[in-house]
Scaffold this active site. Structure first.
Site, PDB file in Angstrom:
ATOM      1  CG  ASP A  75      -1.952   1.018   1.273  1.00  0.00           C
ATOM      2  OD1 ASP A  75      -2.374   1.457   0.189  1.00  0.00           O
ATOM      3  OD2 ASP A  75      -2.373   1.402   2.388  1.00  0.00           O
ATOM      4  CG  HIS A  76      -0.272   4.893   0.124  1.00  0.00           C
ATOM      5  ND1 HIS A  76      -0.659   5.896  -0.733  1.00  0.00           N
ATOM      6  CD2 HIS A  76      -1.373   4.529   0.812  1.00  0.00           C
ATOM      7  CE1 HIS A  76      -1.959   6.136  -0.556  1.00  0.00           C
ATOM      8  NE2 HIS A  76      -2.412   5.316   0.366  1.00  0.00           N
ATOM      9  CG  HIS A 129      -6.323   5.084  -1.421  1.00  0.00           C
ATOM     10  ND1 HIS A 129      -5.191   4.637  -0.782  1.00  0.00           N
ATOM     11  CD2 HIS A 129      -6.337   4.466  -2.623  1.00  0.00           C
ATOM     12  CE1 HIS A 129      -4.546   3.796  -1.567  1.00  0.00           C
ATOM     13  NE2 HIS A 129      -5.217   3.685  -2.698  1.00  0.00           N
ATOM     14  N   GLY A 130      -8.967   5.977   1.844  1.00  0.00           N
ATOM     15  CA  GLY A 130      -9.618   6.753   2.902  1.00  0.00           C
ATOM     16  C   GLY A 130     -11.041   6.299   3.154  1.00  0.00           C
ATOM     17  N   GLY A 170      -7.144   8.575   7.339  1.00  0.00           N
ATOM     18  CA  GLY A 170      -7.162   8.820   8.789  1.00  0.00           C
ATOM     19  C   GLY A 170      -8.569   8.800   9.332  1.00  0.00           C
ATOM     20  CG  ASN A 209      -7.337   1.058  -0.194  1.00  0.00           C
ATOM     21  OD1 ASN A 209      -7.869   0.234  -0.921  1.00  0.00           O
ATOM     22  ND2 ASN A 209      -6.132   1.544  -0.425  1.00  0.00           N
TER      23      ASN A 209
HETATM   24  P1  13P Z   1      -8.238   5.055   6.113  1.00  0.00           P
HETATM   25  O1  13P Z   1      -7.221   5.809   6.929  1.00  0.00           O
HETATM   26  O2  13P Z   1      -9.450   5.905   5.854  1.00  0.00           O
HETATM   27  O3  13P Z   1      -8.564   3.753   6.699  1.00  0.00           O
HETATM   28  O4  13P Z   1      -7.599   4.827   4.680  1.00  0.00           O
HETATM   29  C1  13P Z   1      -6.793   3.721   4.442  1.00  0.00           C
HETATM   30  C2  13P Z   1      -6.187   3.768   3.105  1.00  0.00           C
HETATM   31  O5  13P Z   1      -6.655   4.429   2.194  1.00  0.00           O
HETATM   32  C3  13P Z   1      -4.978   2.960   2.917  1.00  0.00           C
HETATM   33  O6  13P Z   1      -4.441   3.095   1.656  1.00  0.00           O
END
Ligand code: 13P
Length: 278
Positions: free
Chosen positions: A84-85, A207-208, A180, A229
């Protein structure tokens, strides 16, 4: 079985559903996510960030934990082990060489042309090893303490051009979500998701995903999201469980009992997230 994300994403996209990517942070989380998804018989993407890889000891350690758990727990579902990232070509290469079946190259902080160049390099190497690649375009929102930086959403023609030039397998466009534990109002651009999904034929990634109700997540899926995610929601629930346990059991020193006291809450949260496809 460990697989790349190609067929899973294709299948979920075809059915207008979303596969959940849960981030892993240690052995226990990996075990619980695998157990719960296996119990519910749904494929899962295990996302491991660079910092989580470092925390767990390295790419080989993460690969060994995941494959050993699949074997010893007799996990029957398809599992994707995904970086991830990944912030550099080197990081993605290391993950691929260790046996990760999917990587995200996140060069979204670079300008468009540089993002294309870096992503293309990763795609070339990854595809030669049967590994799938996710990339990001636009600036995702970030939560730093109480300050929310909402980033900036991307535009459709950039996504189209980016996908065409890079040959990437899935794409995470910035559409208004925030990484977050953000619980305030978000300005998710559903029309943008819809427009991109109508014009781009590869799966779209959100994401997020934490802090969003299932209704909001379902609306994202309805408009064209295929992968969601989730990291912070599991962290939130796990730490809640541990705090409660320690408050009532302040003599306990066995780390297995302390760490596992967050398990039920994590598993319930996994069940809740997986409900979005019902
Ligand atoms: P969250 O912080 O919203 O869980 O997002 C996780 C994410 O996008 C990981 O790539």
């Amino acid at each position: 079985m460990l697989v790349n994300s190609k067929e899973i994403l294709k299948e979920f996209k075809r059915n207008n559903k979303a596969v959940i990517h849960f981030n892993i942070n240690n052995l226990e989380w990996t075990k619980w996510i695998l157990e719960e998804c296996n119990r519910l018989n749904v494929p899962v993407i295990l996302g491991c960030s660079e910092s989580a890889v470092k925390y767990m000891g390295g790419f080989d350690v993460v690969y060994s934990i995941v494959t050993s758990l699949i074997k010893d727990l007799d996990i029957k579902i398809d599992v994707v082990l995904h970086l991830d990232h990944g912030h550099s070509v080197e990081s993605c290469t290391k993950a691929i060489d260790a046996g990760f079946t999917s990587v995200m190259i996140d060069a979204s902080c670079e300008d468009f042309n540089q993002n294309v160049l870096i992503t293309k390099e990763v795609v070339n190497y990854a595809h030669s090893k049967n590994v799938t690649v996710e990339a990001e375009i636009g600036i995702m929102g970030q939560l730093n303490h109480d300050n929310v930086n909402f980033g900036s959403t991307t535009n459709v023609s950039d996504v189209l051009e980016f996908v065409k030039q890079t040959g990437v397998d899935s794409i995470a466009p910035a559409v208004g979500t925030v990484h977050g534990m953000y619980r305030g109002d978000l300005k998710i651009d559903y029309d943008l998701i819809h427009e991109i999904s109508m014009k781009v034929d590869i799966p779209l990634v959100l994401h997020g995903g934490s802090g969003l109700s299932n209704e909001i997540l379902k609306k994202c899926v309805k408009n064209g999201i295929t992968k969601i995610n989730i990291n912070s929601d599991l962290q939130d629930k796990w730490s809640l469980g541990v705090r409660e346990y320690l408050a009532n059991n302040n003599e306990v020193i066995d780390p297995r009992k302390i760490i596992s006291s967050g398990m039920d809450k994590i598993k319930s949260e996994i069940d809740l997230k997986l409900n979005i496809n019902d």
